[in-house]
Design an enzyme around this catalytic site. Sequence first.
Site, PDB file in Angstrom:
ATOM      1  N   TYR A 163       0.887  -1.022  -0.098  1.00 35.62           N
ATOM      2  CA  TYR A 163      -0.029  -0.150  -0.141  1.00 35.62           C
ATOM      3  C   TYR A 163       0.978   1.496  -0.039  1.00 35.62           C
ATOM      4  CZ  TYR A 163      -3.843   2.973   1.865  1.00 35.62           C
ATOM      5  OH  TYR A 163      -4.882   4.044   2.188  1.00 35.62           O
ATOM      6  N   LYS A 167       0.909   4.031  -2.779  1.00 36.77           N
ATOM      7  CA  LYS A 167       0.177   5.407  -2.494  1.00 36.77           C
ATOM      8  C   LYS A 167       1.461   6.353  -2.592  1.00 36.77           C
ATOM      9  CE  LYS A 167      -3.863   5.158  -1.181  1.00 36.77           C
ATOM     10  NZ  LYS A 167      -4.939   5.348  -2.137  1.00 36.77           N
TER      11      LYS A 167
END
Length: 318
Positions: A163, A167
């Site tokens: 993640y 991101k």
Amino acid sequence: MSELRFDNQTVVVTGAGGGLGKAYALFFASRGANVVVNDLGSSHNGQGNSSKAADVVVSEIKAAGGKAVANYDSVEKGDAIIDTAIKNFGRIDILINNAGILRDISFKNMKDQDWDLINTVHTYGAYKCARAAWPHFRKQKYGRIINTASAAGLFGNFGQTNYSAAKLGQVGFTETLAKEGAKYNIIANVIAPIAASRMTATIMPPEVLENLKPEWVVPLVAYLVHSSNTTETGGIFEVGGGHVAKLRWERAKGALLKADASLTPGAIARKWNEVNDFSEPSYPTGPADFITLLEDGVKLPSAQPGPEPDLKGKVALV
Ligand code: NAI
């Protein structure tokens, strides 16, 4: 005071069936926009799909007198999502890349599937939607994009290597979109939000979540994508619970060493304090800044080899 409105504009919000996306969709519709409510209706870790999430939001918008249409495609099918805007409303003005999932797992246990799914939804999904909107934006010389990063991407967070990578990728993606879009009045910014949603429901206590309503993230996003914003682009913003702050890169003054055979690991070690010296920082915004720094640097005294440190009784570092 007149409110910032979005009449006659079309907004695509991905992942608008819940959480932040739903709050954006309801807001834009309440301010006059046509809204494409995209949601795959998957679970928080990307399993399954259902049309219900998007349908509920569309019904709510229509019941309040607004204009909205549902789209149930995964963001990987960005073309189909943008097509929904064109077919139903004849245009696309604003893209909010918001859809997201989590596959939290320690790096030791990370599987290719966990890595790939996160990067597919966040990185490839945001790319596909923006890529499909781009020709429309260029042609009409107007476009506004919000991409969604996360504190986990900016700073790292345990159990979120997949993640975090995706991101922080949103930041670089946005920076380049902002540069390529400038000539066409395409403005792109990236947010690192914090808000109560099913994503945060299990990791934060209820009393904290109470002060983190998704609605408190919406005004910044709406401000950034409004036509009155013609200059704020490539910005990184932290937003949540009523706090809004811009972030930027800070570069230490650094060390400049002669680029010849004297540039050894030991030479770096001797300059370590300078490498880390933030007392005279600069705030780079593009690769060209680095070249200027080198060009200016050759004129600086620190480019000359400094005095040899007293190494008596110590091992010389080279
Ligand atoms: P959420 O789980 O409430 O909403 C995400 C929505 O995206 C869901 O409705 C889901 O069905 C949809 N979705 C998932 N995969 C999709 C796909 N492939 N195609 C289309 N739709 C899909 O989560 P939340 O909290 O509202 O998150 C929104 C965005 O903000 C995400 O990108 C998330 O990573 C980011 N974010 C949220 C934070 C928070 O504090 N809530 C913190 C940092 C980032």
